[in-house]
Motif scaffolding. Structure first.
Motif, PDB file in Angstrom:
ATOM      1  N   LYS A  26      41.409  26.037  33.888  1.00 12.67           N
ATOM      2  CA  LYS A  26      42.746  26.391  33.412  1.00 12.67           C
ATOM      3  C   LYS A  26      42.737  27.763  32.752  1.00 12.67           C
ATOM      4  N   GLU A  27      41.681  28.054  32.009  1.00 10.15           N
ATOM      5  CA  GLU A  27      41.603  29.330  31.304  1.00 10.15           C
ATOM      6  C   GLU A  27      41.545  30.498  32.285  1.00 10.15           C
ATOM      7  N   ALA A  28      40.716  30.370  33.321  1.00 12.69           N
ATOM      8  CA  ALA A  28      40.577  31.456  34.298  1.00 12.69           C
ATOM      9  C   ALA A  28      41.855  31.622  35.110  1.00 12.69           C
ATOM     10  N   LEU A  29      42.466  30.511  35.507  1.00 14.75           N
ATOM     11  CA  LEU A  29      43.689  30.580  36.300  1.00 14.75           C
ATOM     12  C   LEU A  29      44.838  31.152  35.476  1.00 14.75           C
ATOM     13  N   ASP A  30      44.897  30.787  34.180  1.00 11.83           N
ATOM     14  CA  ASP A  30      45.951  31.323  33.315  1.00 11.83           C
ATOM     15  C   ASP A  30      45.777  32.821  33.112  1.00 11.83           C
ATOM     16  N   SER A  31      44.544  33.260  32.987  1.00 10.64           N
ATOM     17  CA  SER A  31      44.284  34.685  32.757  1.00 10.64           C
ATOM     18  C   SER A  31      44.340  35.483  34.049  1.00 10.64           C
ATOM     19  N   GLU A  32      44.260  34.798  35.186  1.00 12.65           N
ATOM     20  CA  GLU A  32      44.239  35.421  36.513  1.00 12.65           C
ATOM     21  C   GLU A  32      43.059  36.385  36.654  1.00 12.65           C
ATOM     22  N   ILE A  33      41.941  36.010  36.047  1.00  9.62           N
ATOM     23  CA  ILE A  33      40.736  36.835  36.121  1.00  9.62           C
ATOM     24  C   ILE A  33      39.578  35.976  36.612  1.00  9.62           C
ATOM     25  N   CYS A  34      38.938  36.403  37.683  1.00  9.06           N
ATOM     26  CA  CYS A  34      37.750  35.725  38.194  1.00  9.06           C
ATOM     27  C   CYS A  34      36.595  36.725  38.161  1.00  9.06           C
ATOM     28  N   CYS A  35      36.059  36.937  36.976  1.00 10.33           N
ATOM     29  CA  CYS A  35      34.929  37.846  36.781  1.00 10.33           C
ATOM     30  C   CYS A  35      33.860  37.111  35.975  1.00 10.33           C
ATOM     31  N   PRO A  36      33.152  36.178  36.625  1.00 10.56           N
ATOM     32  CA  PRO A  36      32.178  35.359  35.903  1.00 10.56           C
ATOM     33  C   PRO A  36      31.022  36.188  35.349  1.00 10.56           C
ATOM     34  N   LEU A  37      30.384  35.623  34.341  1.00 14.53           N
ATOM     35  CA  LEU A  37      29.212  36.263  33.769  1.00 14.53           C
ATOM     36  C   LEU A  37      28.016  36.075  34.696  1.00 14.53           C
ATOM     37  N   TRP A  38      27.252  37.146  34.860  1.00 13.91           N
ATOM     38  CA  TRP A  38      25.939  37.046  35.490  1.00 13.91           C
ATOM     39  C   TRP A  38      24.940  37.715  34.562  1.00 13.91           C
ATOM     40  N   ASN A  39      23.966  36.919  34.147  1.00 12.61           N
ATOM     41  CA  ASN A  39      22.945  37.422  33.224  1.00 12.61           C
ATOM     42  C   ASN A  39      23.575  38.028  31.965  1.00 12.61           C
ATOM     43  N   GLU A  46      26.096  45.025  33.350  1.00 15.92           N
ATOM     44  CA  GLU A  46      25.022  45.647  32.588  1.00 15.92           C
ATOM     45  C   GLU A  46      23.782  45.878  33.449  1.00 15.92           C
ATOM     46  N   ALA A  47      23.641  45.082  34.500  1.00 16.61           N
ATOM     47  CA  ALA A  47      22.520  45.260  35.426  1.00 16.61           C
ATOM     48  C   ALA A  47      22.922  46.122  36.616  1.00 16.61           C
ATOM     49  N   MET A  48      24.112  46.702  36.551  1.00 14.36           N
ATOM     50  CA  MET A  48      24.627  47.572  37.618  1.00 14.36           C
ATOM     51  C   MET A  48      24.758  46.827  38.947  1.00 14.36           C
ATOM     52  N   ARG A  49      25.128  45.544  38.858  1.00 19.07           N
ATOM     53  CA  ARG A  49      25.322  44.760  40.073  1.00 19.07           C
ATOM     54  C   ARG A  49      26.769  44.805  40.546  1.00 19.07           C
ATOM     55  N   GLY A  50      27.724  44.870  39.612  1.00 18.59           N
ATOM     56  CA  GLY A  50      29.124  44.890  39.999  1.00 18.59           C
ATOM     57  C   GLY A  50      30.014  45.211  38.824  1.00 18.59           C
ATOM     58  N   VAL A  51      31.326  45.253  39.097  1.00 17.92           N
ATOM     59  CA  VAL A  51      32.312  45.525  38.058  1.00 17.92           C
ATOM     60  C   VAL A  51      33.511  44.610  38.260  1.00 17.92           C
ATOM     61  N   SER A  80      38.911  40.508  39.954  1.00 19.41           N
ATOM     62  CA  SER A  80      37.714  39.774  40.353  1.00 19.41           C
ATOM     63  C   SER A  80      36.573  40.766  40.494  1.00 19.41           C
ATOM     64  N   CYS A  81      35.390  40.235  40.770  1.00 17.80           N
ATOM     65  CA  CYS A  81      34.199  41.083  40.856  1.00 17.80           C
ATOM     66  C   CYS A  81      34.187  41.885  42.152  1.00 17.80           C
ATOM     67  N   GLU A  82      33.797  43.135  42.045  1.00 14.86           N
ATOM     68  CA  GLU A  82      33.455  43.948  43.208  1.00 14.86           C
ATOM     69  C   GLU A  82      32.006  44.366  43.033  1.00 14.86           C
ATOM     70  N   CYS A  83      31.213  44.085  44.053  1.00 14.66           N
ATOM     71  CA  CYS A  83      29.766  44.247  43.937  1.00 14.66           C
ATOM     72  C   CYS A  83      29.307  45.610  44.435  1.00 14.66           C
ATOM     73  N   LEU A  84      28.299  46.146  43.787  1.00 15.72           N
ATOM     74  CA  LEU A  84      27.757  47.449  44.119  1.00 15.72           C
ATOM     75  C   LEU A  84      26.539  47.309  45.038  1.00 15.72           C
ATOM     76  N   GLY A  85      26.283  48.345  45.801  1.00 11.41           N
ATOM     77  CA  GLY A  85      25.065  48.400  46.600  1.00 11.41           C
ATOM     78  C   GLY A  85      24.895  47.199  47.501  1.00 11.41           C
ATOM     79  N   ASN A  86      23.730  46.553  47.408  1.00 10.46           N
ATOM     80  CA  ASN A  86      23.410  45.424  48.274  1.00 10.46           C
ATOM     81  C   ASN A  86      23.701  44.082  47.636  1.00 10.46           C
ATOM     82  N   TYR A  87      24.404  44.079  46.505  1.00  3.45           N
ATOM     83  CA  TYR A  87      24.694  42.831  45.815  1.00  3.45           C
ATOM     84  C   TYR A  87      25.955  42.177  46.388  1.00  3.45           C
TER      85      TYR A  87
END
Length: 449
Positions: A26-39, A46-51, A80-87
């Motif tokens: 409910k929290e994610a759908l209400d905020s309309e943000i799908c940017c989960p934590l990774w590490n 922070e690991a330069m995997r995505g933004v 939502s997340c957009e991944c960099l490089g080969n991620y």
């Protein structure tokens, strides 16, 4: 906008699935943000995997459009997340297709084999992997069910097995499009238009990667079934392969698939999403009736040759009436010989020939025959791509929902535009056996033109 387009360009091939479990709260759908934590950071920034990025939006008349799949994934998430490089992956915690390793820095090209090339042990292993996927709840994804598509308050996201998520995605793509509070079946988000071969390529890549992760084997590749020399007999519809069937279409008891059920079997409810899932998931057994319908047959190698001769990927009006169109001949709405006569052939005809669940196209992915069939359709797509040196810029401009060149193919995360599927399969980390022979023969048939 420039940054977004740049990231989309480098992220091709990173799509893994849809409706990530972690984002369907409910929290994610209400905020309309799908940017989960990774590490510990959103999208592994922070690991330069995505933004975590905002999507561009298209101005729509709220009184005209209601379909939740429209302009994917804007109906659910503005970011939502957009991944960099080969991620890749919905949280950029995985690798894009064709790349492996902790840092996604190992590239490899898998080889998809014809099912009859596999040894008995390899074949049985493949069937056991499918069965494991059929009965293992997906840890990453959930499916959408509702009895009323007009009201979001009725939507539910529930557990499903890995294979059922795969089948559900195909079903979800084929539901009638809801526009101006009415439904239309003139097109769908993955059929009857330019996105057809590329969208199904993406679907197979999803299942292939899911099974690789399930069994811990990054070398696993889906096989295909070359039915073009079958002389109108399904040589893999027996106990040695996919299972025999009785007169009612039930799969033989010694088959791996004899006890399988079909998710979303009540697909004919236009105003519902997978209504049967709410009542216990599988309300219909997997059925197969090869050759039972006298109006069907297995397409021949001559049909394949005729299909591959068409040089234009697709033509106006970019639907099932398109003439001189490779896509439409491959999908099976026109005669592949003359390219203009309305016909049931190639992809469509084989679905009908196998019968049972396969002939009910919205739920056809429930039958493992779907995988083998579409992997072969994908091989023919690849032959055409190589012969015609196709690139994303050859994907046609069109106005069909879900098929437009800059649309995100629905319903996959992160975004990969439809046009990016029109390129060599090596970009996505796989090829097929006997590609050289196919391409040489095609050159001969086409006169090398």
């Amino acid at each position: 906008m420039l940054l977004l387009l740049l990231l989309l360009a480098v992220a091709i091939g990173g799509s893994h699935g849809q409706f990530p479990r972690v984002c369907m709260t409910k929290e994610a759908l209400d905020s309309e943000i799908c940017c989960p934590l990774w590490n510990g950071s959103e999208c592994g920034v922070e690991a330069m995997r995505g933004v975590c990025l905002n999507w561009w939006t298209r101005t729509l008349d709220d009184n005209q459009y209601y379909d939740d799949r429209l302009n994917w994934p804007n109906s659910y998430f503005r970011s939502s997340c957009e991944c960099l490089g080969n991620y890749g992956g919905f949280d950029c915690g995985k690798c894009k297709f064709g790349y492996y390793g902790e840092n996604c820095d190992r590239q490899k090209t898998l080889v998809r084999h014809e099912i009859r090339e596999l040894s008995t042990i390899e074949r049985r292993r493949f069937f056991s992997y499918l069965t494991l996927a059929k009965y293992t709840i997906s840890k990453d994804y959930v499916i959408l069910v509702t009895g009323d598509r007009h009201h979001r308050s009725t939507y539910k996201f529930i557990d499903a097995t890995i294979y059922d998520v795969f089948s559900w995605i195909h079903y979800y793509s084929m539901k009638p499009i809801l526009m101006n509070s009415t439904f239309t079946s003139n097109t769908s988000y993955a059929h009857q238009g330019p996105a057809f071969p590329g969208w199904h390529r993406r679907l197979l890549l999803f299942l292939e990667r899911e099974i690789q992760e399930l069994i811990g084997d990054e070398d696993f590749a889906l096989p295909y079934y070359d039915w073009s020399h079958e002389n109108n007999t399904c040589s893999i519809c027996n106990e040695e392969f996919l299972g025999s069937n009785d007169l009612q279409g039930n799969i033989g008891g010694s088959s791996y698939f004899s006890s399988w059920g079909a998710i979303c079997s009540g697909y004919f409810y236009t105003d519902a999403y997978c209504r049967s899932a709410e009542r216990g998931f599988h309300v219909e057994n997997l059925l197969r009736k090869p050759g039972r319908d006298p109006k069907t047959r297995i397409p021949t190698y001559q049909d394949v040759e005729a299909t591959l001769k068409w040089k234009m990927f697709d033509t106006e009006p970019f639907d099932k009436t398109s003439k001189s169109s490779f896509r439409n001949a491959l999908e099976g709405y026109v005669n592949p010989v003359d390219g203009k006569t309305t016909d049931r052939n190639m992809h469509n005809m084989f679905h009908g020939y196998i019968g049972g669940t396969m002939s009910q196209v919205p739920i056809s992915a429930n039958d493992p025959m779907f995988i083998l069939h579409h992997a072969y359709i994908d091989k023919l797509f690849e032959v055409w791509i190589r012969k015609n040196k196709a690139t994303p810029d050859k994907y046609p401009n069109n106005q069909h929902l879900g098929h437009q060149r800059l649309e995100c193919a629905m319903p996959f995360f992160p975004c990969v535009m439809n046009k990016h599927m029109l390129q060599n399969s090596a970009v996505y980390g796989y090829t097929f056996t006997y590609m050289d022979q196919y391409c040489r023969l095609y050159n001969q048939v086409a006169g090398g033109s």
